[in-house]
Motif scaffolding. Sequence first.
Motif, PDB file in Angstrom:
ATOM      1  N   ARG A  50       0.831  -1.211   0.000  1.00  0.00           N
ATOM      2  CA  ARG A  50       0.000   0.000   0.000  1.00  0.00           C
ATOM      3  C   ARG A  50       0.864   1.259   0.000  1.00  0.00           C
ATOM      4  O   ARG A  50       0.536   2.239  -0.654  1.00  0.00           O
ATOM      5  N   SER A  53       2.336   1.671  -3.512  1.00  0.00           N
ATOM      6  CA  SER A  53       1.366   2.080  -4.543  1.00  0.00           C
ATOM      7  C   SER A  53       0.652   3.372  -4.152  1.00  0.00           C
ATOM      8  O   SER A  53      -0.398   3.681  -4.681  1.00  0.00           O
ATOM      9  N   THR A  54       1.212   4.122  -3.227  1.00  0.00           N
ATOM     10  CA  THR A  54       0.773   5.457  -2.786  1.00  0.00           C
ATOM     11  C   THR A  54      -0.607   5.481  -2.135  1.00  0.00           C
ATOM     12  O   THR A  54      -1.238   6.523  -2.053  1.00  0.00           O
ATOM     13  N   LEU A  55      -1.077   4.319  -1.652  1.00  0.00           N
ATOM     14  CA  LEU A  55      -2.377   4.313  -0.983  1.00  0.00           C
ATOM     15  C   LEU A  55      -2.261   4.732   0.479  1.00  0.00           C
ATOM     16  O   LEU A  55      -3.236   5.099   1.108  1.00  0.00           O
ATOM     17  N   ARG A  78       2.109   6.515  -9.534  1.00  0.00           N
ATOM     18  CA  ARG A  78       0.873   5.849  -9.995  1.00  0.00           C
ATOM     19  C   ARG A  78       0.904   5.616 -11.495  1.00  0.00           C
ATOM     20  O   ARG A  78       0.282   4.690 -12.003  1.00  0.00           O
ATOM     21  N   ASP A  79       1.640   6.472 -12.207  1.00  0.00           N
ATOM     22  CA  ASP A  79       1.784   6.299 -13.644  1.00  0.00           C
ATOM     23  C   ASP A  79       2.666   5.090 -13.972  1.00  0.00           C
ATOM     24  O   ASP A  79       2.595   4.535 -15.069  1.00  0.00           O
ATOM     25  N   LEU A  83      -1.456  -2.238  -9.602  1.00  0.00           N
ATOM     26  CA  LEU A  83      -1.660  -2.982  -8.363  1.00  0.00           C
ATOM     27  C   LEU A  83      -2.752  -4.030  -8.528  1.00  0.00           C
ATOM     28  O   LEU A  83      -3.815  -3.752  -9.078  1.00  0.00           O
ATOM     29  N   THR A  84      -2.444  -5.225  -8.070  1.00  0.00           N
ATOM     30  CA  THR A  84      -3.485  -6.242  -7.980  1.00  0.00           C
ATOM     31  C   THR A  84      -3.621  -6.592  -6.517  1.00  0.00           C
ATOM     32  O   THR A  84      -2.678  -7.088  -5.913  1.00  0.00           O
ATOM     33  N   VAL A 103     -10.807  -0.033 -17.270  1.00  0.00           N
ATOM     34  CA  VAL A 103      -9.423   0.284 -16.878  1.00  0.00           C
ATOM     35  C   VAL A 103      -8.660   0.889 -18.059  1.00  0.00           C
ATOM     36  O   VAL A 103      -7.899   1.849 -17.899  1.00  0.00           O
ATOM     37  N   LEU A 106      -9.599   4.470 -18.364  1.00  0.00           N
ATOM     38  CA  LEU A 106      -9.031   5.280 -17.288  1.00  0.00           C
ATOM     39  C   LEU A 106      -7.525   5.473 -17.466  1.00  0.00           C
ATOM     40  O   LEU A 106      -6.961   6.443 -16.996  1.00  0.00           O
ATOM     41  N   ARG A 107      -6.894   4.524 -18.142  1.00  0.00           N
ATOM     42  CA  ARG A 107      -5.455   4.658 -18.388  1.00  0.00           C
ATOM     43  C   ARG A 107      -5.183   5.320 -19.729  1.00  0.00           C
ATOM     44  O   ARG A 107      -4.044   5.345 -20.191  1.00  0.00           O
ATOM     45  N   HIS A 108      -6.231   5.826 -20.364  1.00  0.00           N
ATOM     46  CA  HIS A 108      -6.118   6.555 -21.627  1.00  0.00           C
ATOM     47  C   HIS A 108      -5.419   5.725 -22.701  1.00  0.00           C
ATOM     48  O   HIS A 108      -4.557   6.215 -23.425  1.00  0.00           O
ATOM     49  N   MET A 148      -6.447  -7.003 -15.771  1.00  0.00           N
ATOM     50  CA  MET A 148      -6.727  -5.574 -15.614  1.00  0.00           C
ATOM     51  C   MET A 148      -5.471  -4.805 -15.259  1.00  0.00           C
ATOM     52  O   MET A 148      -5.278  -3.674 -15.698  1.00  0.00           O
ATOM     53  N   SER A 149      -4.584  -5.440 -14.464  1.00  0.00           N
ATOM     54  CA  SER A 149      -3.391  -4.684 -14.060  1.00  0.00           C
ATOM     55  C   SER A 149      -2.322  -4.672 -15.155  1.00  0.00           C
ATOM     56  O   SER A 149      -1.324  -3.979 -15.029  1.00  0.00           O
TER      57      SER A 149
END
Lengths: 259, 253
Positions: A50, A53-55, A78-79, A83-84, A103, A106-108, A148-149
């Motif tokens: 965590r 992954s900057t949480l 984050r770029d 994270l799974t 996803v 959101l990740r463009h 997804m990750s």
Amino acid sequence: MSTRTVIHVEGVEKSYKDLHVLQGVSFDVSAGTIFALLGSNGAGKTTLVRILSTLTKPDAGVASVNGFDVVTQSAQVRDSVSLTGQFAAVDDILTGRENLVLVAQLRHVANAQKVANDLLERFALSDAGGRRVLTYSGGMRRRLDIAMSLIGNAPVIFLDEPTSGLDPLARHEVWTAIRELAEHGTTVLLTTQHLDEAERLADRIGVLHQGRIIVNGTLAELKLLLPPTRVEYVEKLPTLEEVFLTLVGALADVGERRE
Amino acid sequence: MTTHFVHDTCVLLRRSLRHVSRSLDTVITTTIMPIAFMLLFVYVFGGAISSGTTSYVNYLLPGILLITVASGVSYTAFRLFLDMKSGIFERFHSMPISRSSVLWAHVLTSLVANLVSLTVVVLVAVLLGFRSAAGVTAYFAVAGLLVLFTLALTWIAVIPGLTAQSPDGVSAFSYPLVFLPFVSSAFVPTRTMPAAVRAFAQHQPVTSVVNAMRDLLTRQPVGSSVWIAAAWLLGVLVVAYAGAILTYRRRIS
């Protein structure tokens, strides 16, 4: 293999009230390698993931991912990471394909539909792609979670107990996917409490115990820590896992996939 | 970053609208209670209540609409709670997206879902005999008050959505909101209430919102009532928003 350090952790501490989860954790992970963080329940593995992954923020120490500080440059971190989580964070109400498209958008990522379809194919989910995730088995959910990750080709992937709760067959599928990742140059940080998982996958293993990394090395180095090997004659019986996998015909399947 | 915010909010909004459209029962459920109240008041109590106007359904619709929103936002809190529990909230937060869009998508979804519920309730009211000769401006003013009311209650709902530990706890916060209209001018004029209750009823926001909407729909001169109602709603909205953002910051740090 490059020796560039992609994950750098130094003296990281984290407490929740009186509970000192991390008490000065330090380790480095080189680019394109798999690092397994081994520890029992409550050892602080998830807390460390965590933080990386900057949480959540560390109380003390420094940590950087891909050259970016997790506290002061969290957006760049984050770029760089994907994270799974320990509990497959997938959307039950959407279909598998919609989860992937979500996803990707959101990740463009350009051409989200194609990316989604390719991943469904790669993780043997094409037939289930149009079904709601609610109907998936545990293994299918986890495969979707990992798929997804992978979207956006983050150079670093954190896998927090990726095989917990999976049956042996699904575990083999996940392992194959993780190996492929590292082969393509992705740096993988994996947490696990299964020793055999670390043994099979990891280039280096760190043992997290009571808030510290007590050992850090390759499997060979770790084995040297114990008294030298004695040569003994032992009748090799198949393990129950081997029996199970042979019976369900999985060993052959997994072998095929690896090639 | 602003282009990110708009794009990410749209993507996430589409996601949670899918949640709503795939569980339409939640939208229907939120309209059942207000419709039941409406039937009860019109056909059971209505004859005994002298509201001073000819049609009781005209009198009570504003209060019923507020109850609709109050019960609707409990699902907003519930959807947010599920995202927190499932871990998908954290997945979004670990991704390179505009973080605040995660909350805004929920807020906008709440607005859309509540507007659908409100439309259903108004249609039922029309079947029961609701009529209004109000002009276009008045209708827009009523819609504006309802949107403000929904946003204010939605930001209140964000707080239990982020902090609740159980699915039961998350919807409990809406009960007081549902009952607030009963201690107001929504169903009966406040003048018959005992002094203490009347003092509360006359000075709580629901009464001024209900009075403003009623004046607008019955083409009464609205005077300052609309502005008092709007001021109340904006005040609640600002406080609720600040509280929600504070809770959010605490929750994610």
